[in-house]
Design a protein around this motif. Sequence first.
Motif, short mmCIF file in Angstrom:
data_model
loop_
_atom_site.label_atom_id
_atom_site.label_comp_id
_atom_site.label_asym_id
_atom_site.label_seq_id
_atom_site.Cartn_x
_atom_site.Cartn_y
_atom_site.Cartn_z
N ASP A 65 0.84 -1.20 0.00
CA ASP A 65 0.00 0.00 0.00
C ASP A 65 0.87 1.25 0.00
N THR A 66 1.91 1.22 0.82
CA THR A 66 2.79 2.38 0.91
C THR A 66 3.51 2.63 -0.42
N TRP A 69 1.13 4.23 -2.70
CA TRP A 69 0.95 5.65 -2.33
C TRP A 69 2.09 6.49 -2.91
N GLU A 260 4.71 5.85 6.38
CA GLU A 260 3.34 6.19 6.78
C GLU A 260 3.29 7.33 7.79
N ARG A 263 3.43 10.41 5.84
CA ARG A 263 2.14 10.56 5.20
C ARG A 263 1.16 11.20 6.17
N PRO A 269 3.49 12.45 -1.39
CA PRO A 269 4.37 11.42 -1.94
C PRO A 269 5.39 12.00 -2.92
N ARG A 336 -6.86 15.87 -2.48
CA ARG A 336 -6.02 15.06 -1.59
C ARG A 336 -6.43 15.19 -0.12
#
Length: 479
Positions: A65-66, A69, A260, A263, A269, A336
């Motif tokens: 997932d990261t 991203w 994360e 984030r 990103p 976003r």
Amino acid sequence: MAPVRVRFSPAPTGELHVGGARTALCNLLFARGHGAGSDGATFLLRIEDTDRARVREEWVDGIQDTLHWLSIGWDGQPIRQSEHVDRYVAVAEQFLADGLAYECFCTEDDVKERNATARAAGRPPGYDGHCRDLTTAERDERRAEGRASVLRFRTPDTGVSTFRDLIRGDVTVEWANIPDFVILRSDRSPIFFLANAVDDLDEGITHVIRGEDLIDTTHRVLVLRRAMGAAEQPIYAHLPLILAADRSKLSKRHGSVAVEEFRSRGILPEALLNYLALLGWSPDEAIGEILSLAELIEHFDLEHVTHASAVFDEKKLEWINGEWMRRLDTAELAARVEPEVRERFGAAFDPDVFAHAVAIGQERSSTLVQLVDQMACLFVADDDLVIEPEAWARLEAVERADDVLDAVIAHVEACEWTVDGINLVEVIKQLGLKPGKVMAAVYVAIEGRAQGLPVFDAIWLIGQEHALNRLRAARDRLG
RNA sequence: GCCCCCAUCGUCUAGUGGCCCAGGACGCCGCCCUUUCAAGGCGGUAACGGGGAUUCGAACUCCCCUGGGGGCACCA
């Protein structure tokens, strides 16, 4: 020349670390810089999950997932080493049959204990070859005793091991300094060196790009490859490590390390990727430092990566992030943060107010968190506006704060309802005060704090009724 | 302790023998702009770790020292 094949191979024993992200990025940049399409480079994701005690399935998903991203995309399905265990075991057993590896009956504690004595005596630690030359009879005896064994690979006693590194040139170590190492645990599960060597060979990896912390393990992987009959060795590139501000290893003790975390701290990103690329590498001065992934692919060059480890500078990351926030299309930036803002403010959320606030905030914040915090005062009920003690003190410290608030209230009651109509500069001047000196009081009354969106916009956005409620509340509290 | 990697401003770096009394970026400091705070603009501060050697000449080459990082697991 054969097409380039690289891989990023994280161990799913935690969240993706900025160091890992940098390694993944360098692999991606290298691959995408070497052609696209069917005869272009391949970038694989390989999950090194052979340590069953430490691997957790949630990290396997979390890491992917990261990477998504960050828009670090790989080719094909991720490869799971746990699915190749039979292959690793077979290779190890062939080594045993060929006399390249041997059964070792020393327990982990035995080895640790002998290491401690060796250290104390000033001798180098590492496996001492205790079970290296056991006779068949001795082995049978130990098995009969029910003792467990691991498989150890026998490293050469003499000579040197050399490999070529794209960043550092030739790296050479004497074999005498590399002790025999375990390839199969006592539960028959394979260890990193083995799985790594087998997969790199099976997958036809041509370039291994990873952190410098792995530089010493390269010799072990290489000797295993040779034992498997590999004709060619991959080209290595060992990236300098990322250090914390005190030059120690980057770890949780020093703040954020997981991607994360950045984030959730409002880092984009694009910015993190951009910053990570700038650690150990720099573009031509004419190009500037703010580069998109596409631009990084175009310009990045492994051979120009620095040799020394680099300290992670959060200030510069934030600066780059601010640059990226301003470069993004306002609608894109709004998209976003919108889900988060909607969730945070629920029914009070207003799309028009939000759009205006993003447009203003885009020019004045460095992180998404700052952007959202600035607009918080627009979506809370007047009674729920939190005024921190320091902010209130700031208001109280303003010269003739009572007169200022009275004049502002009078003006807001009567003025034309546009941002220009709300403009308080003349109102303050008529009191014989300097706007720059006393405006903080209005900020605190309206926004709950002494910094945030320009206050005339904030007043306009919350509307006359709410503005007056807040101004009067502040005036009453002031007494 | 042993092995490996490394060493330019506070930080990230440019620099591959003369273009460098060292350039850029972040930070920091100052000024400007200004509705506080930010953001932005302009300017400033600040470095070749030490010692030898090679050379007409060294930040750049070689050696030693010092310093930093990593590794030395049945982790990866």
